[in-house]
Design a protein around this motif. Structure first.
Motif, short mmCIF file in Angstrom:
data_model
loop_
_atom_site.label_atom_id
_atom_site.label_comp_id
_atom_site.label_asym_id
_atom_site.label_seq_id
_atom_site.Cartn_x
_atom_site.Cartn_y
_atom_site.Cartn_z
N GLU A 219 -15.10 -0.35 23.59
CA GLU A 219 -16.46 -0.58 23.09
C GLU A 219 -16.74 -2.05 22.84
OE1 GLU A 219 -13.93 0.07 19.39
OE2 GLU A 219 -13.99 0.72 21.50
N HIS A 220 -15.70 -2.87 22.72
CA HIS A 220 -15.90 -4.31 22.53
C HIS A 220 -16.04 -5.05 23.86
CE1 HIS A 220 -15.10 -3.72 18.34
NE2 HIS A 220 -13.86 -3.32 18.54
N ARG A 221 -15.69 -4.40 24.96
CA ARG A 221 -15.70 -5.04 26.27
C ARG A 221 -16.78 -4.51 27.20
NH1 ARG A 221 -10.06 -2.86 27.17
NH2 ARG A 221 -10.40 -3.39 29.34
N PHE A 222 -17.26 -3.28 26.93
CA PHE A 222 -18.20 -2.64 27.85
C PHE A 222 -19.32 -1.95 27.10
CE2 PHE A 222 -13.98 -2.46 29.92
CZ PHE A 222 -14.25 -3.28 31.01
N ASP A 223 -20.47 -1.87 27.79
CA ASP A 223 -21.60 -1.10 27.25
C ASP A 223 -21.59 0.33 27.78
OD1 ASP A 223 -22.89 -3.32 25.87
OD2 ASP A 223 -23.30 -4.10 27.88
N VAL A 224 -21.01 0.53 28.96
CA VAL A 224 -20.98 1.85 29.57
C VAL A 224 -19.79 1.93 30.52
CG1 VAL A 224 -22.51 1.16 31.47
CG2 VAL A 224 -22.36 3.58 30.82
N VAL A 225 -19.19 3.11 30.61
CA VAL A 225 -18.12 3.39 31.56
C VAL A 225 -18.68 4.34 32.61
CG1 VAL A 225 -15.86 4.46 31.92
CG2 VAL A 225 -16.27 3.04 29.88
N HIS A 226 -18.61 3.95 33.87
CA HIS A 226 -19.08 4.79 34.97
C HIS A 226 -17.88 5.22 35.79
CE1 HIS A 226 -22.04 5.36 38.59
NE2 HIS A 226 -21.27 6.41 38.37
N ASN A 227 -17.53 6.49 35.68
CA ASN A 227 -16.40 7.05 36.41
C ASN A 227 -16.84 7.48 37.80
OD1 ASN A 227 -14.02 8.40 37.18
ND2 ASN A 227 -14.73 10.29 36.23
N ASN A 228 -16.39 6.75 38.80
CA ASN A 228 -16.74 7.05 40.19
C ASN A 228 -15.53 7.59 40.95
OD1 ASN A 228 -19.22 6.88 41.60
ND2 ASN A 228 -18.38 5.34 42.95
N SER A 229 -14.51 8.01 40.19
CA SER A 229 -13.31 8.56 40.80
C SER A 229 -13.42 10.08 40.85
CB SER A 229 -12.07 8.17 39.99
OG SER A 229 -11.96 8.98 38.82
N LEU A 230 -12.42 10.71 41.45
CA LEU A 230 -12.37 12.16 41.52
C LEU A 230 -11.36 12.73 40.53
CD1 LEU A 230 -12.35 12.61 45.42
CD2 LEU A 230 -14.32 12.41 43.88
N HIS A 231 -10.77 11.87 39.71
CA HIS A 231 -9.69 12.29 38.83
C HIS A 231 -10.24 12.93 37.56
CE1 HIS A 231 -5.72 12.10 36.84
NE2 HIS A 231 -5.26 12.01 38.09
N HIS A 232 -9.44 13.83 36.99
CA HIS A 232 -9.89 14.59 35.82
C HIS A 232 -9.72 13.85 34.50
CE1 HIS A 232 -5.57 15.37 36.16
NE2 HIS A 232 -5.58 15.63 34.87
N LEU A 233 -8.79 12.90 34.43
CA LEU A 233 -8.51 12.28 33.13
C LEU A 233 -9.68 11.48 32.55
CD1 LEU A 233 -4.74 11.20 33.22
CD2 LEU A 233 -5.83 12.96 31.82
N PRO A 234 -10.46 10.73 33.35
CA PRO A 234 -11.61 10.04 32.74
C PRO A 234 -12.59 11.00 32.06
CG PRO A 234 -11.12 9.06 34.86
CD PRO A 234 -10.26 10.29 34.74
N VAL A 235 -12.67 12.24 32.51
CA VAL A 235 -13.52 13.24 31.86
C VAL A 235 -12.79 13.85 30.67
CG1 VAL A 235 -14.70 15.46 32.15
CG2 VAL A 235 -14.81 13.74 33.96
N ALA A 236 -11.55 14.24 30.86
CA ALA A 236 -10.79 14.90 29.80
C ALA A 236 -10.61 14.01 28.58
CB ALA A 236 -9.43 15.34 30.33
N MET A 237 -10.52 12.69 28.80
CA MET A 237 -10.25 11.77 27.70
C MET A 237 -11.49 11.01 27.25
SD MET A 237 -6.52 10.27 28.89
CE MET A 237 -6.34 9.32 27.36
N ALA A 238 -12.66 11.37 27.74
CA ALA A 238 -13.89 10.64 27.39
C ALA A 238 -14.18 10.68 25.90
CB ALA A 238 -15.07 11.21 28.17
#
Length: 355
Positions: free
Chosen positions: A100-119
């Motif tokens: 949150e100190h480095r980004f305003d938004v995270v855009h997951n353009n991968s097909l992997h499940h972890l960026p969703v599971a750990m959001a």
């Protein structure tokens, strides 16, 4: 419109660089450049070897040090699976620590499940683009909490519909191409097919249709499935059918622009079909199977569609497709397939979720 700090998560398997491994990598490359041109600060998390111009931060794709006991376990997956899991796990833990100190938004353009599971562990909004039909790993990740905190987009109405039972409110943001780069060509006497050489893309079906129509065919794309290519495609490379290899964008644009029509022969529900947009932008009409999102992109003035898998019907349409107006194909790309439209839509979405 203020500049936003965007963490763009890409594939850990293939570099985001030319020649692209597939449409997902090409789309991610184009989106990163388009957002940067708009003044956004994009940090791309991608596989090693990605385009230096993007200043990508390499995902920590490395060999996992596992004990002999772990490797001997019956549940041990492939080494590639473990390396991807390790890379995305490390990335998500890093973003959970201080993202949150480095980004305003995270855009997951991968097909992997972890960026969703750990959001839910992140204190910054997460957007995930659905690029494929439903997969078990991603469905499981979405259900890992009572309310999934991720904002979802889908690359077509077809893809959004496939995900609707699990993600009922996915926003359709179609992939786009740089129409300033993909320029109209003069056409030519041959047909063209481009894409990954895999069964679900059906290059062997394109060859049979072109041969039935009596029109030469040139194919291009990476050999992603070597066994399939050697057994199903390579033996057919004769009598007016040739393979041009894995081309970069400039070479592919030349090939598309000097062809009479492009064959698109999916054996699955094509989520979008970047090759359709590229052909249209080069002024080349499309002739293909009516599967997935192709009917969303094409109009009767720039493309003709046969029933899925019907080689005879496709072959019968080829002469008509070759006579379609190249200017109409180009106009369709400009109005419907522009990367500028895609980047505008994502910018609006970024601004909405960060308010």
């Amino acid at each position: 419109m203020s500049a936003l700090r965007v963490a763009l998560i890409a594939s850990a398997r293939h570099p985001i660089s030319e020649p692209f491994a597939g449409g997902l990598e090409a789309h991610t490359w184009g989106l990163a450049h388009a957002l940067t041109r708009r003044g956004h600060r994009v940090e791309l998390f991608a596989a090693p070897g990605s385009d230096p111009a993007l200043e990508a931060r390499e995902l920590p794709v490395r060999q996992v040090v596992l004990s002999s006991a772990a490797r001997a376990d019956a549940s041990m997956p492939s080494t590639t699976w473990m390396e991807e899991h390790h890379a995305y796990l490390g990335l998500m833990l890093d973003l959970a620590r201080d993202g949150e100190h480095r980004f305003d938004v995270v855009h997951n353009n991968s097909l992997h499940h972890l960026p969703v599971a750990m959001a839910s562990a992140l204190r910054v909004p997460v957007i995930t683009t659905l690029h494929t039909p439903p997969t078990p790993w991603l469905e499981s990740a979405i259900q890992s909490r009572d309310t999934c905190p991720v904002v979802f987009t889908a690359v077509s109405r077809c893809t959004a519909s496939a995900w609707h039972p699990m993600v009922p409110d996915a926003l359709v943001v179609r992939n786009g191409i740089d129409t300033d780069f993909w320029r109209p060509g003069p056409g030519g006497p041959d047909l063209v097919w481009s894409g990954r050489m895999v069964p679900e893309k059906g290059p062997h079906l394109a060859i049979r249709a072109a041969r039935a129509a009596g029109v030469p065919l040139r194919l291009a794309g990476p050999v992603s499935d070597e066994r399939y290519f050697e057994e199903e495609v390579e033996p057919l490379l004769e009598d007016g059918v040739s393979y041009a290899g894995h081309l970069d964008r400039k070479e592919l644009a030349e090939l598309l622009g000097t062809s009479a029509a492009a064959l698109v022969t999916p054996g699955w529900d094509e989520p979008y079909g970047l090759v359709v947009a590229e052909a249209l932008a080069c002024g080349t009409p499309v002739c293909g199977f009516d599967r997935g999102a192709l009917a969303e992109i094409l109009t009767p003035r720039c493309g003709l569609l046969a029933p899925p898998g019907d080689i005879a019907a496709l072959a019968a349409l080829i002469p008509r497709a070759m006579r379609l107006d190249r200017a109409a194909a180009r106009r369709r790309a400009e109005l419907f397939c522009s990367l500028e439209h895609t980047a505008d839509a994502y910018t609006r979405l970024y601004e909405r979720v960060t308010r």
